[in-house]
Design a protein around this motif. Structure first.
Motif, PDB file in Angstrom:
ATOM      1  N   UNK A 156       0.853  -1.186   0.000  1.00 57.59           N
ATOM      2  CA  UNK A 156       0.000   0.000   0.000  1.00 57.59           C
ATOM      3  C   UNK A 156       0.887   1.233   0.000  1.00 57.59           C
ATOM      4  N   UNK A 157       0.660   2.116  -0.951  1.00 51.48           N
ATOM      5  CA  UNK A 157       1.421   3.361  -1.015  1.00 51.48           C
ATOM      6  C   UNK A 157       0.720   4.436  -0.196  1.00 51.48           C
ATOM      7  N   UNK A 158       1.490   5.164   0.590  1.00 50.50           N
ATOM      8  CA  UNK A 158       0.987   6.300   1.375  1.00 50.50           C
ATOM      9  C   UNK A 158      -0.265   5.964   2.198  1.00 50.50           C
ATOM     10  N   UNK A 159      -0.196   4.941   3.053  1.00 52.98           N
ATOM     11  CA  UNK A 159      -1.366   4.613   3.881  1.00 52.98           C
ATOM     12  C   UNK A 159      -1.670   5.658   4.948  1.00 52.98           C
ATOM     13  N   UNK A 160      -0.710   6.527   5.223  1.00 54.90           N
ATOM     14  CA  UNK A 160      -0.885   7.621   6.187  1.00 54.90           C
ATOM     15  C   UNK A 160       0.065   8.739   5.769  1.00 54.90           C
ATOM     16  N   UNK A 161      -0.201   9.973   6.195  1.00 54.19           N
ATOM     17  CA  UNK A 161       0.671  11.087   5.783  1.00 54.19           C
ATOM     18  C   UNK A 161       2.142  10.872   6.113  1.00 54.19           C
ATOM     19  N   UNK A 162       2.439  10.212   7.218  1.00 53.68           N
ATOM     20  CA  UNK A 162       3.827  10.013   7.620  1.00 53.68           C
ATOM     21  C   UNK A 162       4.455   8.769   7.010  1.00 53.68           C
ATOM     22  N   UNK A 163       3.625   7.925   6.394  1.00 56.16           N
ATOM     23  CA  UNK A 163       4.095   6.621   5.909  1.00 56.16           C
ATOM     24  C   UNK A 163       4.095   6.579   4.390  1.00 56.16           C
ATOM     25  N   UNK A 164       5.250   6.284   3.810  1.00 54.25           N
ATOM     26  CA  UNK A 164       5.369   6.216   2.359  1.00 54.25           C
ATOM     27  C   UNK A 164       4.896   4.888   1.783  1.00 54.25           C
ATOM     28  N   UNK A 165       5.126   3.823   2.526  1.00 53.04           N
ATOM     29  CA  UNK A 165       4.744   2.505   2.007  1.00 53.04           C
ATOM     30  C   UNK A 165       4.482   1.532   3.147  1.00 53.04           C
ATOM     31  N   UNK A 166       3.500   0.670   2.939  1.00 57.19           N
ATOM     32  CA  UNK A 166       3.224  -0.425   3.873  1.00 57.19           C
ATOM     33  C   UNK A 166       3.315  -1.738   3.100  1.00 57.19           C
ATOM     34  N   UNK A 167       4.027  -2.683   3.700  1.00 58.57           N
ATOM     35  CA  UNK A 167       4.140  -4.014   3.087  1.00 58.57           C
ATOM     36  C   UNK A 167       3.679  -5.059   4.090  1.00 58.57           C
ATOM     37  N   UNK A 168       2.877  -5.993   3.601  1.00 54.68           N
ATOM     38  CA  UNK A 168       2.363  -7.056   4.449  1.00 54.68           C
ATOM     39  C   UNK A 168       2.883  -8.393   3.920  1.00 54.68           C
ATOM     40  N   UNK A 169       3.514  -9.141   4.805  1.00 51.26           N
ATOM     41  CA  UNK A 169       4.079 -10.437   4.450  1.00 51.26           C
ATOM     42  C   UNK A 169       3.426 -11.529   5.305  1.00 51.26           C
ATOM     43  N   UNK A 170       3.373 -12.724   4.749  1.00 51.66           N
ATOM     44  CA  UNK A 170       2.918 -13.887   5.503  1.00 51.66           C
ATOM     45  C   UNK A 170       4.034 -14.918   5.555  1.00 51.66           C
ATOM     46  N   UNK A 171       4.183 -15.529   6.717  1.00 50.47           N
ATOM     47  CA  UNK A 171       5.162 -16.596   6.851  1.00 50.47           C
ATOM     48  C   UNK A 171       4.612 -17.831   6.137  1.00 50.47           C
ATOM     49  N   UNK A 172       5.459 -18.505   5.409  1.00 46.41           N
ATOM     50  CA  UNK A 172       4.991 -19.593   4.544  1.00 46.41           C
ATOM     51  C   UNK A 172       4.561 -20.840   5.307  1.00 46.41           C
ATOM     52  N   UNK A 173       5.086 -21.065   6.498  1.00 40.05           N
ATOM     53  CA  UNK A 173       4.776 -22.312   7.190  1.00 40.05           C
ATOM     54  C   UNK A 173       4.019 -22.134   8.503  1.00 40.05           C
ATOM     55  N   UNK A 174       3.737 -20.889   8.888  1.00 41.67           N
ATOM     56  CA  UNK A 174       2.975 -20.638  10.116  1.00 41.67           C
ATOM     57  C   UNK A 174       1.960 -19.527   9.867  1.00 41.67           C
ATOM     58  N   UNK A 175       1.030 -19.380  10.799  1.00 48.15           N
ATOM     59  CA  UNK A 175       0.022 -18.319  10.681  1.00 48.15           C
ATOM     60  C   UNK A 175       0.548 -17.036  11.311  1.00 48.15           C
ATOM     61  N   UNK A 176       1.628 -16.531  10.738  1.00 50.72           N
ATOM     62  CA  UNK A 176       2.272 -15.322  11.234  1.00 50.72           C
ATOM     63  C   UNK A 176       2.293 -14.278  10.119  1.00 50.72           C
ATOM     64  N   UNK A 177       1.756 -13.116  10.417  1.00 47.50           N
ATOM     65  CA  UNK A 177       1.718 -12.003   9.466  1.00 47.50           C
ATOM     66  C   UNK A 177       2.621 -10.887   9.950  1.00 47.50           C
TER      67      UNK A 177
END
Length: 244
Positions: A83-104
């Motif tokens: 996500x680009x610019x999700x907030x005025x102070x934030x340029x980018x947000x990246x969300x990752x998922x762990x491939x073998x566990x339920x960890x985000x």
């Protein structure tokens, strides 16, 4: 004694101990303050990687050892959202998922000039009302802004529900430690010296943390990773990270 043959399959599995509890989803929040030569009290880095308004080329985000690059090429993690610019102070947000566990993992790249907000939001996440079982760990990467300014008093008025913290910046035990103690957050990995907070440290620490390793074990993981990157001895690298 053998259970009766007519019992339903699921009940049979429960009775014989063959059913394991399903793993609950967990989230890790990461706040990255982009390196900025002009507004932060850092040793100047090349202009291209020290522009706090350019996430793609920044030392702590888009460069080879920045968070976006480290987790982007990791075999353990996969990118699910940007996500680009999700907030005025934030340029980018990246969300990752762990491939073998339920960890985000949810990581935000803050403008270098908004480092105060990055650190304040880091503490807000630590004291949020979300159950610690759902948000068990919060991390900060970047310059130690608390060397340059005082943490707003409001940032430490809340109470952490036993949440853990990783702070990868220079001398975080000294500068962040008292505030973490005040809110009741539990340090998982802090630093004692001037250091380079490459995201490879976070990645290797997370692999141990998700397995339930101790603070001492996380320290050893971080030391081995840092020693390899900086081409120093593991003993020297161990001194960079605080003892349990």
């Amino acid at each position: 004694m053998r259970p009766p043959a007519f019992l339903p399959t699921v009940l049979l599995l429960v009775l014989t101990g063959w059913v394991c509890a399903e793993e609950a989803p967990r989230t890790v929040r990461v706040f990255v303050a982009l390196a900025d030569n002009k507004s932060q009290g850092i040793i100047p880095v090349p202009a291209k990687i020290g522009n706090g308004d350019d996430a793609s080329n920044n030392l702590y985000w888009g460069c080879t050892e920045g968070l976006r690059s480290v987790f982007g090429r990791s075999a353990q993690w996969r990118l699910v959202s940007t996500v680009s610019n999700p907030a005025p102070a934030v340029l980018e947000r990246r969300i990752y998922e762990h491939r073998s566990t339920k960890l985000t993992l949810i990581a935000d790249a803050y403008r270098g000039t908004r480092i105060r907000e990055a650190i304040t939001d880091f503490f807000a996440a630590l004291t949020s009302e979300q159950p610690a079982a759902e948000l068990p760990l919060v991390a900060y990467i970047g310059h130690d802004g608390l060397m340059d300014f005082a943490l707003p008093e409001a940032a430490t008025t809340g109470r952490s529900p036993g949440r853990q913290a990783i702070v990868l910046c220079c001398r975080s035990e000294e500068y962040f430690g008292p505030a973490l103690a005040k809110i009741g957050a539990r340090p998982a990995l802090l630093t004692t010296q001037l250091m380079y907070p490459g995201a490879f440290i976070l990645q290797t620490a997370l692999e141990g943390w998700r397995r339930g390793e101790s603070r001492g074990q996380l320290r050893e993981r971080a030391a081995a990773s840092y020693a390899a990157n900086q081409k120093i001895s593991v003993k020297a690298a161990r001194g960079v990270f605080s003892a349990p």
